[in-house]
Design an enzyme around this catalytic site. Structure first.
Site, PDB file in Angstrom:
ATOM      1  N   GLY A  50       1.348  -1.305  -0.197  1.00 25.14           N
ATOM      2  CA  GLY A  50       0.115  -0.202  -0.116  1.00 25.14           C
ATOM      3  C   GLY A  50       0.552   1.367  -0.524  1.00 25.14           C
ATOM      4  N   CYS A  51       1.694   0.927  -0.186  1.00 26.43           N
ATOM      5  CA  CYS A  51       3.014   2.250   0.241  1.00 26.43           C
ATOM      6  C   CYS A  51       3.648   2.340  -1.266  1.00 26.43           C
ATOM      7  CB  CYS A  51       4.286   2.242   0.985  1.00 26.43           C
ATOM      8  SG  CYS A  51       3.768   1.462   2.799  1.00 26.43           S
TER       9      CYS A  51
END
Length: 136
Positions: A50-51
């Site tokens: 999610g980064c």
């Protein structure tokens, strides 16, 4: 909720910064404080998804309190990660789940500089911390 000592120190330093350039320099200096992770710790299982940047998170529990270590390949993210880690130092799982991340970065004067992708990435880190804490 009172701040851990290192978080209070960060707040004092960032409150005195004049403008974004000085805060950005401070952010990178804080990132340099992160203890390096070993190559084993930079495993896929420790990677935070999610980064946009590569971010790794390692957790261990000592005497009922969580200790996290983190690393990133991006300098700004390393700084944000360092500031997140000083803020959560010694929190219980319940306190961790209640942390208002945007409020913390706003206190530091960094809220407006957080792009949506950085915000999402930091929230992914915080969620991963909560998952690790809850799954122990």
């Amino acid at each position: 909720m009172s701040l851990p000592m290192a978080a209070q120190e960060a707040l004092n330093v960032f409150e005195q910064a004049a403008g974004w350039e000085q805060r950005a320099r401070l952010l990178m200096q804080w990132g340099e404080r992160l203890a390096p992770l070993s190559e084993e710790e930079k495993s896929e299982s420790n990677r935070v998804h999610g980064c946009e940047s590569q971010v790794w998170l390692v957790a261990e529990q000592q005497d009922g309190q969580w200790r996290f270590k983190g690393a990133s390949d991006a300098r700004i993210i390393r700084g944000l990660l360092a500031l997140l880690l000083v803020r959560i130092e010694g929190l219980s799982s319940a306190e961790l789940a209640q942390l208002d991340l945007p409020a913390w970065f706003n206190q530091l004067g960094l809220g407006r500089q957080l792009s949506p992708s950085r915000s999402n990435g930091l929230n992914a880190v915080l969620q991963r911390m909560s998952q690790l804490a809850a799954g122990a």
